[in-house]
Design an enzyme around this catalytic site. Structure first.
Site, short mmCIF file in Angstrom:
data_model
loop_
_atom_site.label_atom_id
_atom_site.label_comp_id
_atom_site.label_asym_id
_atom_site.label_seq_id
_atom_site.Cartn_x
_atom_site.Cartn_y
_atom_site.Cartn_z
N HIS A 1 -41.55 80.10 28.76
CA HIS A 1 -41.68 80.64 27.40
C HIS A 1 -41.43 82.15 27.37
CE1 HIS A 1 -43.33 81.77 23.53
NE2 HIS A 1 -44.23 82.52 24.13
N PHE A 2 -42.12 82.90 28.24
CA PHE A 2 -41.93 84.35 28.08
C PHE A 2 -40.66 84.85 28.77
CE2 PHE A 2 -45.26 84.30 31.48
CZ PHE A 2 -44.56 84.92 32.49
N HIS A 3 -39.98 83.96 29.48
CA HIS A 3 -38.64 84.36 29.90
C HIS A 3 -37.61 84.16 28.78
CE1 HIS A 3 -40.35 84.84 33.90
NE2 HIS A 3 -39.26 85.56 34.17
N ARG B 1 -47.84 77.49 37.10
CA ARG B 1 -47.14 78.77 37.20
C ARG B 1 -47.75 79.56 38.35
NH1 ARG B 1 -49.67 82.60 32.41
NH2 ARG B 1 -48.28 84.15 33.29
N ARG B 2 -47.18 80.70 38.67
CA ARG B 2 -47.73 81.66 39.63
C ARG B 2 -48.10 81.00 40.95
NH1 ARG B 2 -51.89 85.43 36.18
NH2 ARG B 2 -50.23 86.85 35.64
N TYR C 1 -45.96 91.93 21.34
CA TYR C 1 -45.33 92.41 20.11
C TYR C 1 -44.82 93.83 20.28
CZ TYR C 1 -46.15 88.16 17.73
OH TYR C 1 -46.08 86.83 17.38
N HIS D 1 -51.93 90.28 23.97
CA HIS D 1 -51.04 89.72 22.96
C HIS D 1 -50.28 90.77 22.16
CE1 HIS D 1 -49.03 86.43 21.23
NE2 HIS D 1 -49.13 87.02 20.07
#
Lengths: 550, 159, 49
Positions: free
Chosen positions: A375-377, A440-441, A228, A224
Site C-alpha cells: 500500500h505505501f509503496h 511485513r517487516r 499527508y 498519519h
C-alpha cells in the site's frame, strides 16, 4: 494576485533548496540500495554479506527514505515555491532555513551512524520497548527541530507577503506550503513528545521504564499526518504546476484551498486507525477515529475530480471531442507531465487500499501483512515520489540555471516506465501475498516448512523482480539528477505556476483565517484523543524496561 | 463558492458510498460484535508465567461462558507457547495472548485472528474455528533479530 | 448546459467545449473501483474465521 511573483527563484534561495535536494537524492541512493537488498533477501536466493542484518538495512531503508528523503525534498521544494510565489526570502529567513538544513543534516548523520553501528536496528517506527542508542533519538530530534526552522522560514515569508498585500489571498503555492508546514508542526509535536519525554530519558538510563501504549499513540498521532505531509506537496504539483505544464488553467483556486484546509483538519485526529488491532484502546474510540479518517477521503475525491476536469477542459479547449478525446491531446512526450501523471494513476489503487486499511475490523485482514507495505509503496513510493521526480525535472534545472534537454526528458519518461513496471510487480505481489497472510517487516523464512508460507514465496520472488527493476529506475533517476544539477547545458528552465481562468470567481478570504482553522484542528484533536489518552494513563500497566534484541 | 454540477454529483456519490461503508462496519462491529481486538485488561509483563491463565498456555475447555474453549498463548522473543495446538472444528474459542518482553504480533495466517501483543496488556479475540486445516501463526510486528523465526501452528481437526 | 432554453435539442449534438462529461465518467470509474476492492476484502473478512 501575482504582485510579488518573480520570474525566477533568487540564486541564494535556490542554493538553500538545492542543498536540501542533494541530501534527498543521496538518501534515495542509499535507501534504494537497501530496498533492493531486502527484496533479494526475501526471495530466498540471496544472503547479506559480512554479517549485515536484514533488520539493519530495513531500518536504513525506512529512516532514509521515509523520514530523510521526504522531509528534505519537501522542505526544499516548499522553500523554493514560497520564494518563487511570494518573493525572495529575507536574509533572516534564509539564515533560519540554513540553520534548519544543517540541524537536519547533523541529525541525519547521527541517526545514520547509530544504525550503521547496529546500535539502532529498531526500524523507522522505533517502537518501545526495543531501545536504540540515545544518539539515534537525539539525531531524529535534530531532524525534526531542523524541519521546524525550515517551516519557520516559510511561515515568516507568508506573514511578510500578507502584510505587504493586505486583504488579498496569498499566492496558491505559498498558501499550500503554509498549510503543509502547519500540518507538519502540529503533527511532529506528538513524535517530539514521545522522543523527548519518554524515549530519550529512558535510553539514557535516567528512567527505568517506558509506557509502551502511550508512546505508540503519540507516534501514530504523528504517523498519519506524516503521510499527508508527504502527499500534500505532490498535490501542490498536481493542482498548480501540472495545469501550467500542459498549458491549461487551474480548475478552481477555492476548491484547491478548501481541500488543503480539509487535510489540515482531518489528517491528524485519526492515528488510531494504525492501532486498530491493539489492546488498551476502547473500540468505540477506534471507530470514532475511523469515521474521522473517512472524512479525510473527501478532499482526495475532490482532487480526483479537479484533476480530471483540468485535463478535460484543456483537451476540449484544444478541440478534443467525445467522452475521452481529451486524453489524446495531453502532452505525453513531456516528462514534467507524464511522470507525475503515472503517479496520479497509482493513487487510485493506493487510495482504494487505504480505505480498506482504515475500515475498522477489516483491518484484521491486512494488518501488518505485506499488503500494508504494498500500500505505501503505491502512495509514497509511487504517487508521491514520481511526482517529486516530475518536480525535479524542472525545479533543479531552474535553480541551477540549466535546462532539461530532450534526451534527459526522454530518459525521464523511460525512468517512470521502469518505475511503473517495477512497482506493478512489487506492490502487486505484496498486496496479493498480504491477503494470503504474509507478514511485513520479516526476513526470508519458511516458517518451519509450513504450507501457507510456501505459498508466499513465489510472490516474494516477484517482489525481487520488481525491486530490481525499481533499482534500475533509481540509477536512472540519480543519473538525471546529477546531470540537471551539474552538467546539463546552461539555460532557463521555467518554474511552472498555473493560473486560474479569467472567469473564476474571487477566492474567499476565509481560507486565510488561521485562528479559525487552527482552532478547529485543535478541537478535533482534543475531541478524538483526550478521553482515550486519559484512559491510557489512568489504566496504565507497569512500564517496560528496554530491550536490545537485534 | 461555486461547485460544478458534476462535481456535486460526484461528491454526493462519494459521500454516500463512504456512509454506506461506515454503516456496514458500524452495524457489524457494534451489533454483531465484530469489533477489532481491543481488550482493556492489563498484566505485569514480568510476572506472566505466574499469572492466570498464562501460567498454563494451551487449549482449555470452559463452562458457563459465551465461548467453549480458551486458547492461551504466551509470546516472547522469539517464540510462542504453545508451539503447536489442535482445536476441534466448530469450537467457539476465545484466543487470549500476551507478551513477556517486547511488542509482538499474533497473526493466524488466512484468518481474521490478527492482533498486537503489547507488554502490559492482554489481547483477546473470539471466533469460531469453522474450517479444518493447518493455520500458521506468525509474528507480524518486528521484535528483533529472530522475528521471522517466531512461529506456531493451529491445527483445526474434525471433532 | 451553458445556454438554458435556447437550443435544447441541438445542443446535445454540437458538443459543448466546456463539457466535463468525460470527467464525470472517469471519477465514477474510480468510485466503482473503490467499491469493488472494498467489497472484495469485506467478503474475505466475512468468509474467514
Amino acid at each position: 494576485m501575482k504582485t510579488a511573483a518573480l520570474k525566477t527563484v533568487d540564486r541564494r534561495d535556490g542554493k538553500l533548496a538545492m542543498a536540501h535536494f542533494y541530501v534527498a537524492f543521496i538518501a534515495l541512493a542509499l535507501g534504494g540500495l537497501a530496498g533492493l537488498l531486502q527484496t533479494l533477501v526475501r526471495s530466498g536466493k540471496f544472503e547479506l554479506p559480512a554479517g549485515i542484518g536484514y533488520y539493519q538495512i530495513l531500518t536504513v531503508h525506512g529512516v532514509v527514505l521515509g523520514l530523510v528523503l521526504t522531509t528534505f525534498f519537501i522542505m526544499g521544494f516548499q522553500l523554493a515555491a514560497v520564494s518563487k510565489t511570494s518573493g525572495t526570502l529575507t536574509n533572516r529567513q534564509r539564515l533560519i532555513g540554513w540553520i534548519g538544513f544543517w540541524l537536519m543534516t547533523a541529525g541525519t548523520l547521527m541517526a545514520a551512524a547509530m544504525i550503521l553501528l547496529n546500535k539502532a536496528s529498531v526500524l523507522y517506527t522505533f517502537y518501545a520497548p526495543l531501545q536504540a542508542h540515545a544518539l539515534f533519538y537525539i539525531g531524529l530530534t535534530l531532524v525534526i527541530v531542523g524541519s521546524w526552522l525550515d517551516g519557520a522560514a516559510i511561515i515568516m515569508a507568508y506573514a511578510r507577503w500578507r502584510k505587504a498585500n493586505p486583504g488579498k489571498p496569498s499566492p496558491l503555492l505559498t498558501f499550500m506550503s503554509l498549510v503543509n508546514t502547519i500540518l507538519w508542526i502540529v503533527a511532529t509535536i506528538g513524535v517530539a513528545s514521545t522522543v523527548l519525554i519518554q524515549l530519550l530519558p529512558w535510553s539514557l538510563g535516567l528512567v527505568d521504564r517506558v509506557d509502551v501504549l502511550v508512546s505508540r499513540t503519540l507516534f501514530w498521532y504523528f504517523g498519519h499526518p506524516l503521510v499527508y505531509f508527504w502527499l500534500l506537496p505532490a498535490y501542490m504539483a498536481w493542482y498548480v504546476v501540472i495545469p501550467k505544464v500542459i498549458g491549461g488553467k487551474i480548475f478552481s483556486d477555492s476548491l484547491a484551498r478548501m481541500s488543503f484546509i480539509l487535510f489540515l483538519l482531518f489528517s491528524i485526529p485519526v492515528g488510531f486507525h494504525h492501532q486498530l488491532t491493539e489492546p488498551g484502546i476502547d473500540p468505540a474510540w477506534k471507530f470514532l477515529q475511523v469515521i474521522l479518517t473517512f472524512l479525510v477521503i473527501i478532499p482526495s475525491l475532490m482532487t480526483a475530480f479537479s484533476l480530471f476536469a483540468t485535463f478535460e477542459s484543456y483537451g476540449r479547449s484544444k478541440g478534443a471531442t467525445g467522452l475521452f478525446g481529451w486524453v489524446k491531446v495531453l502532452p505525453w512526450e513531456d516528462a514534467r507531465f507524464t511522470v507525475p501523471f503515472i503517479g496520479m494513476l497509482s493513487f487510485i489503487p493506493a487510495g482504494a487500499g487505504g480505505i480498506i486499511n482504515a475500515s475498522h475490523q477489516l483491518n484484521q485482514v491486512v494488518h501488518n501483512t505485506i499488503w500494508i507495505t504494498g500500500h505505501f509503496h503505491l502512495t509514497l513510493a509511487t504517487a508521491v515520489i514520481l511526482t517529486f521526480f516530475g518536480i525535479t525535472y524542472w525545479l533543479v534545472p531552474h535553480l541551477t540555471g540549466r535546462t532539461l534537454t530532450k534526451a534527459l526528458n526522454k530518459l525521464a519518461i523511460i525512468q517512470a516506465v521502469f518505475w511503473a513496471v517495477g512497482m506493478t510487480f512489487m506492490s502487486g505481489a505484496m498486496h496479493a501475498a498480504g491477503l494470503l497472510g504474509a507478514p511485513r517487516r520479516s526476513s526470508y523464512s519458511e516458517y518451519g516448512g509450513a504450507a501457507q508460507a510456501a505459498e508466499w514465496i513465489p510472490y516474494q520472488v516477484a517482489q525481487a523482480i520488481g525491486g530490481s527493476i525499481l533499482f534500475l529506475g533509481i540509477i536512472l533517476m540519480l543519473y538525471i539528477f546529477i546531470n540537471l544539477a551539474f552538467f546539463a547545458p546552461k539555460g532557463e528552465e521555467e518554474f511552472p505556476v498555473g493560473e486560474t481562468s479569467e472567469k473564476a470567481e474571487k477566492t474567499p478570504m476565509v481560507f486565510e483565517n488561521w485562528k479559525l482553522w487552527l482552532g478547529i484542528t485543535v478541537l478535533l484533536i482534543l475531541f478524538a484523543y483526550t478521553i482515550p489518552f486519559i484512559d491510557m494513563i489512568e489504566n496504565a500497566p507497569i512500564g517496560s524496561k528496554g530491550y536490545k534484541l537485534w | 463558492m461555486h461547485i460544478h454540477k458534476y462535481e456535486k454529483i460526484w461528491l454526493i456519490f462519494g459521500l454516500t458510498t463512504l456512509l454506506i461503508f461506515l454503516s456496514v462496519l458500524g452495524v457489524s462491529a457494534f451489533y454483531l460484535g465484530n469489533q477489532p481486538p481491543s481488550c482493556l485488561a492489563t498484566i505485569n509483563p514480568e510476572k506472566v508465567d505466574t499469572t492466570k491463565p498464562f501460567n498454563k498456555p494451551g487449549l482449555k475447555k470452559v463452562k458457563g461462558k459465551a465461548w467453549d474453549y480458551e486458547l492461551v498463548f504466551v509470546a516472547s522473543a522469539f517464540n510462542y507457547n504453545p508451539g503447536e495446538i489442535e482445536v476441534p472444528k466448530g469450537a467457539k474459542v476465545k484466543v487470549i495472548a500476551t507478551t513477556k518482553d517486547v511488542i509482538h504480533g499474533f497473526e493466524v495466517a488466512g484468518t481474521n485472528i490478527n492482533m498486537m501483543l503489547e507488554p502490559g496488556f492482554i489481547s483477546e479475540f473470539e471466533t469460531t474455528f469453522d474450517k479444518t486445516g493447518e493455520f500458521l501463526i506468525v509474528c507480524n510486528e518486528y521484535c528483533g533479530a529472530g522475528h521471522h523465526m517466531m512461529t506456531s501452528k493451529i491445527k483445526v481437526v474434525e471433532s | 448546459m451553458a445556454q438554458p432554453g435556447l437550443q435544447k435539442k441541438t445542443s446535445t449534438k454540437t458538443e459543448d467545449t466546456s463539457s466535463l462529461k468525460g470527467t464525470l465518467i472517469s471519477v465514477f470509474l474510480v468510485g466503482l473501483f473503490l467499491i469493488i476492492t472494498w467489497v472484495g476484502v469485506f467478503y474475505l473478512f466475512m468468509d474467514r474465521f
